[in-house]
Design an enzyme around this catalytic site. Structure first.
Site, PDB file in Angstrom:
ATOM      1  N   ARG A 178     -18.856 -30.180  -1.002  1.00  0.00           N
ATOM      2  CA  ARG A 178     -18.288 -31.355  -1.742  1.00  0.00           C
ATOM      3  C   ARG A 178     -19.471 -32.060  -2.054  1.00  0.00           C
ATOM      4  O   ARG A 178     -20.620 -31.893  -1.681  1.00  0.00           O
ATOM      5  CB  ARG A 178     -17.194 -32.162  -0.779  1.00  0.00           C
ATOM      6  N   GLY A 227       0.215 -27.279  -2.055  1.00  0.00           N
ATOM      7  CA  GLY A 227       0.336 -27.148  -0.637  1.00  0.00           C
ATOM      8  C   GLY A 227       0.589 -28.423   0.273  1.00  0.00           C
ATOM      9  O   GLY A 227       1.241 -28.762   0.860  1.00  0.00           O
ATOM     10  N   TYR A 267      -4.051 -26.011  -2.771  1.00  0.00           N
ATOM     11  CA  TYR A 267      -4.333 -27.051  -2.101  1.00  0.00           C
ATOM     12  C   TYR A 267      -3.570 -28.178  -2.515  1.00  0.00           C
ATOM     13  O   TYR A 267      -2.498 -28.816  -1.528  1.00  0.00           O
ATOM     14  CB  TYR A 267      -5.860 -27.306  -2.276  1.00  0.00           C
ATOM     15  N   ASP A 268      -3.392 -28.671  -3.774  1.00  0.00           N
ATOM     16  CA  ASP A 268      -2.679 -29.733  -4.207  1.00  0.00           C
ATOM     17  C   ASP A 268      -1.021 -29.670  -3.895  1.00  0.00           C
ATOM     18  O   ASP A 268      -0.450 -30.439  -3.436  1.00  0.00           O
ATOM     19  CB  ASP A 268      -2.718 -30.022  -5.735  1.00  0.00           C
TER      20      ASP A 268
HETATM   21  P1  NAD Z   1     -12.923 -29.555   7.166  1.00  0.00           P
HETATM   22  O1  NAD Z   1     -12.750 -28.344   6.267  1.00  0.00           O
HETATM   23  O2  NAD Z   1     -14.126 -29.856   7.771  1.00  0.00           O
HETATM   24  O3  NAD Z   1     -11.738 -29.409   8.528  1.00  0.00           O
HETATM   25  C1  NAD Z   1     -10.535 -28.673   8.311  1.00  0.00           C
HETATM   26  C2  NAD Z   1     -10.510 -28.067   9.665  1.00  0.00           C
HETATM   27  O4  NAD Z   1      -9.223 -27.387   9.755  1.00  0.00           O
HETATM   28  C3  NAD Z   1     -11.640 -27.019  10.168  1.00  0.00           C
HETATM   29  O5  NAD Z   1     -11.913 -27.452  11.472  1.00  0.00           O
HETATM   30  C4  NAD Z   1     -10.970 -25.781  10.003  1.00  0.00           C
HETATM   31  O6  NAD Z   1     -11.433 -24.833  10.774  1.00  0.00           O
HETATM   32  C5  NAD Z   1      -9.704 -25.938  10.203  1.00  0.00           C
HETATM   33  N1  NAD Z   1      -8.498 -25.157   9.863  1.00  0.00           N
HETATM   34  C6  NAD Z   1      -8.487 -24.790   8.569  1.00  0.00           C
HETATM   35  N2  NAD Z   1      -7.305 -23.944   8.441  1.00  0.00           N
HETATM   36  C7  NAD Z   1      -6.865 -23.877   9.633  1.00  0.00           C
HETATM   37  C8  NAD Z   1      -5.649 -22.906  10.295  1.00  0.00           C
HETATM   38  N3  NAD Z   1      -4.814 -22.190   9.567  1.00  0.00           N
HETATM   39  N4  NAD Z   1      -5.403 -23.397  11.464  1.00  0.00           N
HETATM   40  C9  NAD Z   1      -6.209 -24.118  12.226  1.00  0.00           C
HETATM   41  N5  NAD Z   1      -7.045 -24.566  11.741  1.00  0.00           N
HETATM   42  C10 NAD Z   1      -7.488 -24.682  10.552  1.00  0.00           C
HETATM   43  O7  NAD Z   1     -12.148 -30.896   6.258  1.00  0.00           O
HETATM   44  P2  NAD Z   1     -11.962 -32.296   6.624  1.00  0.00           P
HETATM   45  O8  NAD Z   1     -12.878 -33.124   5.546  1.00  0.00           O
HETATM   46  O9  NAD Z   1     -12.232 -32.591   7.787  1.00  0.00           O
HETATM   47  O10 NAD Z   1     -10.558 -32.540   6.242  1.00  0.00           O
HETATM   48  C11 NAD Z   1      -9.500 -32.568   7.223  1.00  0.00           C
HETATM   49  C12 NAD Z   1      -8.218 -32.911   6.894  1.00  0.00           C
HETATM   50  O11 NAD Z   1      -8.161 -34.294   5.801  1.00  0.00           O
HETATM   51  C13 NAD Z   1      -7.598 -31.857   5.896  1.00  0.00           C
HETATM   52  O12 NAD Z   1      -6.436 -31.561   6.040  1.00  0.00           O
HETATM   53  C14 NAD Z   1      -7.888 -32.509   4.351  1.00  0.00           C
HETATM   54  O13 NAD Z   1      -7.175 -31.776   3.595  1.00  0.00           O
HETATM   55  C15 NAD Z   1      -7.534 -33.970   4.441  1.00  0.00           C
HETATM   56  N6  NAD Z   1      -8.259 -34.827   3.487  1.00  0.00           N
HETATM   57  C16 NAD Z   1      -9.550 -34.674   3.698  1.00  0.00           C
HETATM   58  C17 NAD Z   1     -10.507 -35.508   2.738  1.00  0.00           C
HETATM   59  C18 NAD Z   1     -11.860 -35.634   2.803  1.00  0.00           C
HETATM   60  O14 NAD Z   1     -12.582 -36.326   1.815  1.00  0.00           O
HETATM   61  N7  NAD Z   1     -12.578 -35.322   3.770  1.00  0.00           N
HETATM   62  C19 NAD Z   1      -9.859 -35.948   1.691  1.00  0.00           C
HETATM   63  C20 NAD Z   1      -8.485 -35.997   1.715  1.00  0.00           C
HETATM   64  C21 NAD Z   1      -7.473 -35.091   2.642  1.00  0.00           C
HETATM   65  N1  UDP Z   2     -19.351 -32.380  -8.114  1.00  0.00           N
HETATM   66  C1  UDP Z   2     -20.578 -32.129  -8.791  1.00  0.00           C
HETATM   67  N2  UDP Z   2     -21.679 -31.522  -8.259  1.00  0.00           N
HETATM   68  C2  UDP Z   2     -21.593 -30.772  -6.864  1.00  0.00           C
HETATM   69  C3  UDP Z   2     -20.213 -31.079  -6.268  1.00  0.00           C
HETATM   70  C4  UDP Z   2     -19.134 -31.589  -6.848  1.00  0.00           C
HETATM   71  O1  UDP Z   2     -20.739 -32.604  -9.971  1.00  0.00           O
HETATM   72  O2  UDP Z   2     -22.494 -29.954  -6.341  1.00  0.00           O
HETATM   73  C5  UDP Z   2     -18.448 -33.041  -8.674  1.00  0.00           C
HETATM   74  C6  UDP Z   2     -16.959 -32.328  -8.848  1.00  0.00           C
HETATM   75  O3  UDP Z   2     -16.924 -31.611  -9.914  1.00  0.00           O
HETATM   76  C7  UDP Z   2     -16.083 -33.657  -8.836  1.00  0.00           C
HETATM   77  C8  UDP Z   2     -16.712 -34.554  -7.773  1.00  0.00           C
HETATM   78  O4  UDP Z   2     -18.028 -34.027  -7.764  1.00  0.00           O
HETATM   79  O5  UDP Z   2     -15.930 -34.023 -10.048  1.00  0.00           O
HETATM   80  C9  UDP Z   2     -15.971 -34.528  -6.574  1.00  0.00           C
HETATM   81  O6  UDP Z   2     -15.985 -33.102  -6.111  1.00  0.00           O
HETATM   82  P1  UDP Z   2     -15.815 -32.748  -4.667  1.00  0.00           P
HETATM   83  O7  UDP Z   2     -15.842 -31.146  -4.445  1.00  0.00           O
HETATM   84  O8  UDP Z   2     -16.669 -33.371  -3.565  1.00  0.00           O
HETATM   85  O9  UDP Z   2     -14.459 -33.269  -4.432  1.00  0.00           O
HETATM   86  P2  UDP Z   2     -12.897 -33.246  -5.024  1.00  0.00           P
HETATM   87  O10 UDP Z   2     -12.618 -34.688  -5.220  1.00  0.00           O
HETATM   88  O11 UDP Z   2     -13.222 -32.812  -6.456  1.00  0.00           O
HETATM   89  O12 UDP Z   2     -11.829 -32.676  -4.398  1.00  0.00           O
END
Ligand code: NAD
Ligand code: UDP
Length: 314
Positions: free
Chosen positions: A186, A148, A145-146
């Site tokens: 999460r 990527g 992920y990171d």
């Molecule tokens: P999510 O998992 O709810 O949504 C991701 C969506 O992408 C899903 O609908 C999934 O089915 C779709 N998807 C995954 N792989 C795919 C592929 N190969 N082709 C087409 N669709 C695909 O996650 P989210 O929280 O809504 O996050 C959305 C974006 O924001 C992601 O790129 C994530 O990395 C980024 N982001 C989110 C957060 C957060 O805290 N929510 C933080 C940082 C970055």
């Molecule tokens: N975490 C936790 N309990 C849970 C899920 C997550 O203590 O049931 C912790 C996890 O170890 C991290 C923080 O909460 O330190 C945030 O985790 P999350 O998976 O929400 O997102 P991240 O910021 O790690 O991508």
């Protein structure tokens, strides 16, 4: 003028809110998703709108569409889901970015890349500002992920320099709110569901590690403001809430707000879990006039109400 907007990952948590907002602002929306972590229920209420179109497609494969703007959100965001099939995760980030940049190069569309605070890894600089290059383990379990997402940022910048594609990079910090999947994994949704169901609250480690939680509506505002910002400003820009909490504080807040009898259970900390994380959001304020409006308590109230409703807990 009506804009044609592609939202990859549009059926996910953030994507569905973005589809809804941009549709209601009068745009034509193409929601593209492979439904790995997304859910049709998230966009069910939009399907009747003639301006809304849903395409089941995997963004690792090329697709030809005519659009003005692309929000590239396709990628599982929860550690549980992105580590389930790590090779697929990195393919989604890298090949997905190449495919959306291909559309952008051909159609001259603007691309906003949903990057992440994970770019900073386990940071030695606190709070994290955009000039910090990060401390990421390149071979660990989070690197699909990171790294990527780092490669996707690189691709955005190279397409900008080499092909003059208009790109925008947003580094999103931990976001929560309604439409997080029940099995998302999460921390915010886990704790709320555990508290509502009277189950043990699973704190990983001793609960002293920190995160800064931003409510979904604020993040959606930030993404749209960034997309509409001047062409000269491509970021990266941090979008997140600067209020930082320990995970133990979050657990206690959720228990208090849900009036739950749940106990806290301490479990081993997952590998490479960043110890602390807080965005410096000065740049967002200066360049796009954005800052979050919703504090943790208000956001948690709305999220707890959402989970009460879908889990049918009175
Ligand atoms: P999510 O998992 O709810 O949504 C991701 C969506 O992408 C899903 O609908 C999934 O089915 C779709 N998807 C995954 N792989 C795919 C592929 N190969 N082709 C087409 N669709 C695909 O996650 P989210 O929280 O809504 O996050 C959305 C974006 O924001 C992601 O790129 C994530 O990395 C980024 N982001 C989110 C957060 C957060 O805290 N929510 C933080 C940082 C970055
Ligand atoms: N975490 C936790 N309990 C849970 C899920 C997550 O203590 O049931 C912790 C996890 O170890 C991290 C923080 O909460 O330190 C945030 O985790 P999350 O998976 O929400 O997102 P991240 O910021 O790690 O991508």
């Amino acid at each position: 003028m009506t804009k044609h907007i592609l939202i990859t990952g549009g059926a996910g948590f953030l994507g569905s809110h973005l589809c809804e907002r941009l549709l209601h602002e009068g745009n034509d929306i193409i929601c593209l998703d492979n439904f790995f972590t997304g859910d049709k229920k998230n966009i069910d209420h939009l399907l009747q709108n003639p301006r809304f179109e849903l395409i089941r497609h995997d963004i690792i494969n090329p697709i030809y569409l005519e659009v003005d703007e692309i929000y590239n959100l396709a990628c599982p965001a929860s550690p549980v889901h992105y580590q389930y099939n790590p090779i697929k995760t990195i393919k989604t980030n890298v090949m997905g970015a190449i495919n959306v940049l291909g559309i952008a190069k051909r159609t001259k569309a603007k691309v906003l890349q949903a990057s992440t605070s994970e770019i900073y890894g386990d940071p030695e600089v606190h709070p994290q500002n955009e000039s910090y290059w990060g401390k990421v383990n390149p071979i660990g379990v989070r690197s699909c992920y990171d790294e990527g997402k780092r490669a996707a940022e690189c691709l955005m910048m190279d397409y900008r320099r080499q092909n003059s594609v208009n790109v925008k990079i947003v580094r999103i910090f931990n976001t929560y709110g309604p439409r997080m999947a029940v099995n998302d994994g999460r921390v915010v949704s886990n704790f709320i569901i555990q508290a509502l169901e009277g189950k043990k609250i699973t704190v990983y480690g001793d609960g002293s590690h920190t995160r800064s939680f931003c409510y979904v509506d604020d993040v959606i505002d930030g993404l749209i403001k960034m997309m509409n910002s001047s062409d000269e400003f491509y970021g990266p820009v941090n979008i997140g809430n600067a209020a930082e909490f320990t995970i133990l504080e979050l657990a206690k807040t959720v228990i208090g707000m849900t009036k739950s009898n749940s106990e806290i259970e301490f479990l081993p900390l997952p590998a490479d879990d960043p110890v602390q994380r807080r965005p410096d959001i000065t740049l967002a304020a200066e360049m796009i006039g954005w800052k979050p409006k919703i504090n943790l308590e208000t956001g948690l109230l709305r999220t707890i109400e959402y989970f009460r409703k879908i889990l049918k807990i009175p």
